[in-house]
Design an enzyme around this catalytic site. Structure first.
Site, short mmCIF file in Angstrom:
data_model
loop_
_atom_site.label_atom_id
_atom_site.label_comp_id
_atom_site.label_asym_id
_atom_site.label_seq_id
_atom_site.Cartn_x
_atom_site.Cartn_y
_atom_site.Cartn_z
N ARG A 224 4.25 25.61 63.75
CA ARG A 224 5.21 24.85 62.96
C ARG A 224 4.86 24.94 61.48
O ARG A 224 3.72 25.24 61.11
CB ARG A 224 5.24 23.39 63.40
N ALA A 245 2.13 32.50 62.08
CA ALA A 245 1.59 31.29 61.46
C ALA A 245 2.68 30.46 60.79
O ALA A 245 3.86 30.82 60.76
CB ALA A 245 0.50 31.66 60.47
N HIS A 246 2.25 29.34 60.21
CA HIS A 246 3.18 28.37 59.63
C HIS A 246 3.99 28.96 58.47
O HIS A 246 3.51 29.78 57.69
CB HIS A 246 2.41 27.14 59.14
N ASN A 247 5.24 28.54 58.41
CA ASN A 247 6.16 28.87 57.31
C ASN A 247 6.53 30.35 57.22
O ASN A 247 7.04 30.79 56.19
CB ASN A 247 5.60 28.39 55.97
N SER A 265 3.29 31.91 55.68
CA SER A 265 4.27 32.13 54.61
C SER A 265 4.62 33.60 54.40
O SER A 265 5.03 33.99 53.30
CB SER A 265 3.79 31.50 53.31
#
EC number: 2.3.1.191
Length: 353
Positions: A224, A245-247, A265
């Site tokens: 998330r 991974a996140h974003n 990201s």
């Protein structure tokens, strides 16, 4: 299903479909070209396999318009189409049937919160757990032991195999397939370093959004976002054992092979091809239609659409191949240099004399 029926079936997708041979033979199912026997349908899409046209025992082979049939195996019929590979995919879909993941309805051992909204013809297998305020669309099938935490939305026509975990707030579109062991929406790997060398956990308050027609393999993890959303766009295909991974944002119709690791990201464009075990540093961007070779290490952004990259660190394939060729020649260069050094030493000794 007779060959003539398959010709008519493929006619929905291809024009023309040319039959070479008889259309009256019954086809019972698909098989590999080298293993096929009477009653089987197979295909040849690559010139490397043309030799099997004369060797196969299949009753029907799907081939390209230019495939050579002069030495074709006796008793084998052929259907010529523009794209035999895709044609055979449609045939596989026709013969594959549907796996039984869970019986229609809600299993007696399933735990479904009172606030859950279920569509029509939903199937929830044994020991499924559905948290508060979840929404599940029409015709979705959820296999045994799967857990949906609070506030998860799953669209219509989805297939979620056994033992999947979907964390709170995740939004999943229509016709999504998620295979066993996958975890969607776990906390991103976010920790703030402190002066004393310790770390403070950064709350991961975002969500995951998965678009329509996405397929996610087994034992894959999609974290998330810290804030906002980790996004998998429509039509993306993700293999087993992938970490996102996140974003991150994964573009539509992008394909990611097994054991790729994508740091936080990262933005990957549409229709990209990511090879197995490719690794991404964080906060990078790949343009649309980028091809990443297996085991590549991506440490910077590549913003030119359609580029092929490989190596560690990754660079355009043409540059990396040139460098590889130069490295392979180092042994010969070393031998030449040693020979020149020996000649120079001999010359110096002569001059010194």
């Amino acid at each position: 299903m007779k060959i003539a029926d398959i010709k008519a079936f493929l006619g929905r997708y291809f024009d023309p479909v040319e039959l070479v041979g008889t259309g009256d033979i019954e086809i019972v199912g698909p098989a590999k070209i080298e293993e096929a026997s009477t009653g089987h349908v197979s295909f040849v899409a690559n010139e490397k396999y043309y030799r099997y046209i004369a060797q196969t025992g299949a009753s029907l082979v799907i081939v390209s318009q230019k495939a050579p049939l002069d030495d074709a195996s006796p008793g084998t019929s052929f259907l010529k189409v523009a794209d035999p590979y895709t044609a055979f995919v449609f045939i596989l879909q026709h013969f594959s049937g549907k796996r039984r993941i869970a019986d229609t309805g809600i299993a007696a051992s399933a735990s479904v919160a009172a606030s859950v909204r279920l569509g029509e013809n939903v199937s929830l297998g044994e020991h499924v757990v559905i948290g508060e305020n979840c929404v599940i669309g029409d015709g979705t099938v959820i296999g045994p032991g799967t857990v949906l935490m609070d506030g998860v939305t799953v669209g219509s026509g989805c297939t979620i195999f056994p033992l999947v975990t979907i964390y709170d707030g995740t939004v999943i579109g229509d016709r999504v397939t998620i295979h066993s062991g996958t975890v969607v929406g776990a906390d991103g790997f976010g920790f703030a370093p402190q002066k004393d060398g310790s770390y403070i956990k950064i709350p991961q308050m975002g969500t995951v959004e998965i678009g329509d027609d996405v397929e996610i393999g087994a034992n894959t993890t999609i974290d998330r976002a810290t804030m906002g959303a980790t996004v998998i766009e429509k039509g993306a295909k993700i293999d087993n054992l992938v970490q996102i991974a996140h974003n991150c944002r994964i573009g539509g119709d992008t394909v990611i092979a097994s054991q790729a690791g994508i740091s936080g990201s990262v933005k990957i464009g549409r229709q990209c091809l990511i090879g197995g075990q490719a690794g991404f540093a964080g906060h990078l961007e790949l343009a649309d239609r980028t091809s990443v070779a297996a085991k590549a290490g991506i440490s910077k952004s590549f913003l030119e659409p359609g580029l092929a990259i490989r190596g560690v660190p990754a660079q355009p394939m043409r540059d990396q191949l040139r460098q590889e060729a130069q490295v392979r020649g180092l042994g010969e260069m070393k031998s030449k240099l040693e020979a020149l050094e020996a000649k120079l030493l001999a010359l110096q000794q002569q001059l010194g004399e």
